[in-house]
Scaffold this active site. Structure first.
Site, mmCIF file in Angstrom:
data_model
loop_
_atom_site.group_PDB
_atom_site.id
_atom_site.type_symbol
_atom_site.label_atom_id
_atom_site.label_comp_id
_atom_site.label_asym_id
_atom_site.label_seq_id
_atom_site.Cartn_x
_atom_site.Cartn_y
_atom_site.Cartn_z
ATOM 1 N N LYS A 39 61.006 28.598 112.416
ATOM 2 C CA LYS A 39 60.798 27.341 111.683
ATOM 3 C C LYS A 39 59.470 27.396 110.920
ATOM 4 C CE LYS A 39 58.705 25.265 115.779
ATOM 5 N NZ LYS A 39 59.019 24.597 117.044
ATOM 6 N N HIS A 171 63.399 21.539 126.173
ATOM 7 C CA HIS A 171 62.107 22.052 125.712
ATOM 8 C C HIS A 171 61.014 21.629 126.684
ATOM 9 C CE1 HIS A 171 59.512 23.876 122.842
ATOM 10 N NE2 HIS A 171 58.982 22.775 122.359
ATOM 11 N N TYR A 272 28.654 21.036 98.025
ATOM 12 C CA TYR A 272 28.740 19.573 98.047
ATOM 13 C C TYR A 272 27.923 19.008 99.205
ATOM 14 C CZ TYR A 272 32.823 19.762 94.920
ATOM 15 O OH TYR A 272 33.666 19.960 93.868
ATOM 16 N N CYS A 319 34.842 24.076 99.943
ATOM 17 C CA CYS A 319 35.368 23.395 98.752
ATOM 18 C C CYS A 319 36.883 23.611 98.673
ATOM 19 C CB CYS A 319 34.711 23.942 97.501
ATOM 20 S SG CYS A 319 32.907 23.961 97.573
ATOM 21 N N MET A 320 37.508 23.050 97.662
ATOM 22 C CA MET A 320 38.956 23.198 97.521
ATOM 23 C C MET A 320 39.355 24.670 97.355
ATOM 24 S SD MET A 320 41.558 21.499 94.741
ATOM 25 C CE MET A 320 41.294 19.807 95.230
#
Ligand SMILES: *Cc1c(COP(=O)(O)O)cnc(C)c1O
Length: 389
Positions: A39, A171, A272, A319-320
């Protein structure tokens, strides 16, 4: 599509996956089937490539969480049995049958819907009954006062037209946690599961072909729970304490490169918010790896990545698309040098601990922007980038 960049990439070691699979097969012994959980794009490793190898190696079953994941595998020529662990809307029953996909049935209402849809089509849907023995998520509630109604509900579902109950599963909630209380909880879950099966089989006079419950924790620790088939995910990919206990190998290595190096004076604010201020003349590297690639921003200023000359400290906010590392005394690490984010040199378990999470979340978080590079005997056999899949 193929990636042209050498930016940040995930190396998927297919030899390690094969090694883990074979080692697990030997561990579970003869006569127990093997379902590989693939999955969430095989926990971020690429479900098509992982499934292809598992099929080649002779695994018995695959499990995914949704019909989209299952169809993706079928459309990529995976022919082995696939079980959907999660919910599928009744409108998709025709697709389930068309693609020969097994569906988990978790309650009376769904059993009836699936039966009606399959009957309308004049077809049979293969199902596995899901029993809730203490996970308290999906499945027929069977504990305590619910035992009789649970058993009756399951018997009813198994007898409905258009459904073939090939299997039954449950489960574990705490099989991967240590301590008497957790062990007792798992034992209780297992006993309840086998009691339900015994009762259903006795009432119906039909045996289930596939009874399964052993996830990673149970495969590692509770051989008595293997029944007809085991159902590990994480172990296959080689992370966590149980993989280490069993001598398995991590399959993914996440790598990036140094894109730029600058030297700053003491007192320079980095990134930042300026949460890191250099305390000396600092040779700082910029890595093209940020939170859009799956780097957890909570690790800002906390993590160290691995260079050819040892650990390099992360400096300032992530940062991104980038982060910064201190390369001051690492003169051999130049622009273009490879840096391991996690992998054999820098265990993912350590990153997970620092981020307050589990390895599952970290490999799942490696974003689609990061190409998966598949290796056999150290050679690249496939590169896949899925910006628009
Ligand atoms: C994800 C999942 C597994 C695999 O769990 P691991 O801890 O990775 O072994 C097994 N069964 C079900 C129902 C799951 O959702």
């Amino acid at each position: 599509m193929q990636s042209t960049l050498r930016r940040t990439w995930a190396e998927i070691d297919l030899d390690a996956l094969e090694y883990n699979y074979k080692k697990l097969r030997a561990h579970i012994g003869e006569g127990v089937k093997f379902l590989g959980v693939v999955k969430a794009d095989a926990y971020g490793h690429g479900s098509v490539q992982v499934s292809r190898l598992l099929e080649e190696l002779g695994a018995d079953y695959l499990a995914v969480s949704s019909i989209d994941e299952a169809i993706e595998l079928r459309e990529n020529d995976i022919h082995m049995p696939i079980l959907i662990l999660g919910h599928t809307p009744k409108e998709q029953v025709a697709n389930l049958i068309h693609y020969n996909i097994t569906q988990a049935v978790t309650c009376e209402a769904k059993a009836i819907e699936y039966s009606e849809e399959a009957s309308k089509l004049g077809e049979t849907l293969k199902i596995h009954i899901k029993v809730d023995t203490g996970m308290s998520r999906l499945g027929y509630l069977c504990d305590g006062d619910y035992f009789e109604t649970g058993v009756d509900g399951i018997c009813h579902a198994c007898g409905l037209p258009g459904l073939y109950a090939e299997g039954i599963f449950t489960h574990f909630a705490v099989a991967d946690e240590f301590g008497d209380e957790c062990d007792d909880y798992s034992k209780h879950q297992f006993k309840l599961f086998t009691d339900v099966i015994a009762q259903v089989e006795q009432k119906r006079g039909v045996k289930f072909e596939l009874r399964h419950c052993a996830n990673t924790g149970a495969v590692a620790r509770f051989p008595e729970t293997y029944l007809d088939m085991v159902r590990p995910g994480l172990l296959l990919y080689g992370y966590g304490e149980f993989a280490q206990m069993l001598g398995l190998k991590p399959v993914m290595a996440l790598k990036t490169t140094v894109s730029t190096i600058k030297t700053y004076s003491p007192g320079t604010h980095i990134s930042y918010g300026g949460i890191y201020v250099t305390d000396k003349k600092t040779r700082m590297g910029v890595l093209p790896y940020g939170y859009a690639d799956g780097f957890f921003r909570c690790l800002s200023n906390k993590y160290s990545l691995m260079s050819s000359e040892g650990p390099v400290e992360l400096r300032g906010k992530i940062c991104m698309d980038m982060c910064m590392v201190d390369l001051t005394d690492k003169y051999g690490v130049d622009v273009g040098a490879e840096i391991e984010v996690f992998g054999p040199q820098n265990p993912i378990e350590h990153m997970a601990e620092l981020a307050g999470t589990i390895p599952y979340e970290l490999t799942c978080a490696v974003s689609k922007r990061v190409p998966r590079v598949y290796l056999r005997a150290g050679e690249i056999v496939e590169k896949e980038l899925m910006l628009r899949a």
